[in-house]
Design a protein around this motif. Structure first.
Motif, PDB file in Angstrom:
ATOM      1  N   TRP A 250       0.810  -1.221   0.000  1.00 41.62           N
ATOM      2  CA  TRP A 250       0.000   0.000   0.000  1.00 41.62           C
ATOM      3  C   TRP A 250       0.846   1.275   0.000  1.00 41.62           C
ATOM      4  O   TRP A 250       0.320   2.360   0.071  1.00 41.62           O
ATOM      5  N   LEU A 307      -3.886   3.136   5.901  1.00 46.17           N
ATOM      6  CA  LEU A 307      -3.890   1.924   5.082  1.00 46.17           C
ATOM      7  C   LEU A 307      -5.185   1.781   4.282  1.00 46.17           C
ATOM      8  O   LEU A 307      -5.171   1.403   3.106  1.00 46.17           O
ATOM      9  N   TRP A 312      -6.222  -0.655   1.493  1.00 44.51           N
ATOM     10  CA  TRP A 312      -6.318  -1.873   2.312  1.00 44.51           C
ATOM     11  C   TRP A 312      -7.760  -2.097   2.736  1.00 44.51           C
ATOM     12  O   TRP A 312      -8.431  -1.163   3.206  1.00 44.51           O
ATOM     13  N   THR A 317      -7.997  -9.274   3.903  1.00 44.12           N
ATOM     14  CA  THR A 317      -6.576  -9.616   4.046  1.00 44.12           C
ATOM     15  C   THR A 317      -6.263 -10.244   5.391  1.00 44.12           C
ATOM     16  O   THR A 317      -5.340  -9.837   6.060  1.00 44.12           O
TER      17      THR A 317
END
Length: 323
Positions: A250, A307, A312, A317
C-alpha cells in the motif's frame, strides 16, 4: 599498577583481583597473625566477613565487583545487567550488582547484609543451569553476554525494561539475536521466556529499538498488517536510508521518532526527507516514540485510516494480520 618482576605471589594475586582477597587466600600466603596485623595497623581494610582489601581507601567499581563475587562464595559469577554492562552494553543500571550462583550451594547472605556503606547492594540469583560455556573467561568471572541479557530480561522490573535490555544488546552489536535464541533453547524455565522469544523474533525481523518493538506489538494487538522493518531505500540525494516500518503493498511508511528528532537540524532534515517521500508517491506517518507507548490506540487508528485510504480492506486480508 603492574607488579614488578620481583613481586611475590601475594602481589600478583592482589593485582589480578583489584586488591580484594578472601581471608582464605590471604592466609595461604601469609600467617593469620600477619593478616590480622596488617588490618589492625590500617595497611589493609576488612570489608566484610572473610573479605579484605590490600589497602585502606574507598572501594572502586572494579573492587565492588570483586567483593560481590568473592563474598557470595565459590562458583559465583557476575550476571544480568552487571555482566552485560561489563561486556560493553551501554545505558544499563550500575546498581544493584547481580550475582549468579549454582543452585546446589548456598550464598553467604549474612555476609552480604553486612557490606560497608561504600559498597552497593548485591542481589544473588540461583540457577540449576550454569555450564562452563555460559561463563566468560574474565576477571572477575561473569556470564556470557547472551546469558546475561536473557537473565536480565527475566529479572527486569517490567516488560518494557526487559525488551529494552534485549534491544540495547542487539542494537549496540554486543550480541546477535541468534545467540539469544540459542540461549533460550537451553533455559526452558527462564522467566518471561515467551516474551523474550517474541522480542528476539521481532529484532530478527528488523526491529532494533524498543520503540519499533512496541510498534510491532501494537500492530499485532490491533490486527493491522505486519509491516516490513528497516526497509532499505536510497533517497533523492543518493543517501542510504532505512525505513522504520513499511507496508509495501500500500506504499505506506511509518517513522518512529526518538528525542533526537527534536533537534532543529534533525527536524529540517526530517522535513526534506518527508517531502521526498510524498513526491515519490508514498504516504508517510510519523509518531514520537512516547506516543506509541502511551497512546497505542491513537497510533493504531491513524495507521488503520492511512492503510484504508491507500486501498487496504481489513476483511479481505486476514492472512496478513497477526493475532
Amino acid at each position: 599498577m603492574l607488579p614488578t618482576d620481583d613481586a611475590d605471589a601475594l602481589d600478583w594475586l592482589a593485582f589480578e583481583q583489584a586488591g580484594i582477597l578472601t581471608t582464605g587466600q590471604a592466609t595461604r600466603l601469609l600467617s593469620e597473625g600477619a593478616v590480622r596485623g596488617r588490618i589492625r595497623s590500617g595497611r589493609w581494610r576488612s570489608i566484610c566477613r572473610g573479605i579484605v582489601l590490600t589497602g585502606n581507601g574507598r572501594l572502586t567499581r572494579d573492587q565492588h565487583l570483586w567483593v560481590a563475587v568473592l563474598a557470595t562464595g565459590p562458583g559465583a559469577v557476575l550476571a544480568g545487567v552487571t555482566a552485560a554492562a561489563e561486556a560493553g552494553v551501554r545505558g544499563l543500571r550500575r546498581e544493584p550488582l547481580h550475582v549468579l550462583v549454582p543452585a546446589a550451594r548456598r550464598a553467604a547472605r549474612t555476609t552480604l547484609r553486612r557490606l560497608p556503606i561504600d559498597m552497593p547492594a548485591v542481589l544473588v540469583h540461583r540457577t540449576s543451569i550454569l555450564p562452563r560455556a555460559h561463563v566468560q573467561r574474565a576477571r572477575p568471572p561473569r556470564t556470557t553476554t547472551a546469558r546475561a541479557l536473557v537473565d536480565a530480561a527475566g529479572w527486569a522490573a517490567g516488560v518494557d525494561e526487559a525488551q529494552a535490555l534485549l534491544a540495547a544488546g542487539c542494537q549496540q552489536r554486543r550480541v546477535l539475536p541468534e545467540e539469544l535464541g540459542a540461549m533460550l533453547d537451553v533455559l526452558p524455565r527462564a522467566p518471561r521466556r515467551r516474551l523474550i522469544r517474541q522480542t528476539v523474533d521481532d529484532i530478527t525481523g528488523g526491529a532494533q529499538a524498543l520503540s519499533e518493538i512496541n510498534f510491532l506489538r501494537l500492530c499485532r494487538r490491533h490486527r493491522l498488517p505486519a509491516p516490513d522493518l528497516q526497509e532499505h531505500r536510497v533517497d533523492a540525494a543518493g543517501r542510504n536510508r532505512w525505513l522504520d516500518a513499511y507496508w509495501r503493498e500500500w506504499r505506506v511508511q511509518a517513522e518512529i521518532d526518538g528525542a533526537h528528532h527534536m533537534d532543529a537540524r534533525q527536524w529540517a532534515a526530517d522535513m526534506r526527507r518527508q517531502n521526498d517521500i510524498w513526491t515519490s508517491g508514498d504516504r508517510i506517518l510519523r509518531f514520537p516514540a512516547w506516543l506509541v507507548r502511551a497512546r497505542p490506540e491513537e497510533v493504531a487508528d491513524a495507521v488503520r485510516r492511512a492503510l484504508i485510504a491507500a486501498g487496504w480492506t481489513p476483511e479481505l486480508t486476514p492472512g496478513r494480520t497477526r493475532a
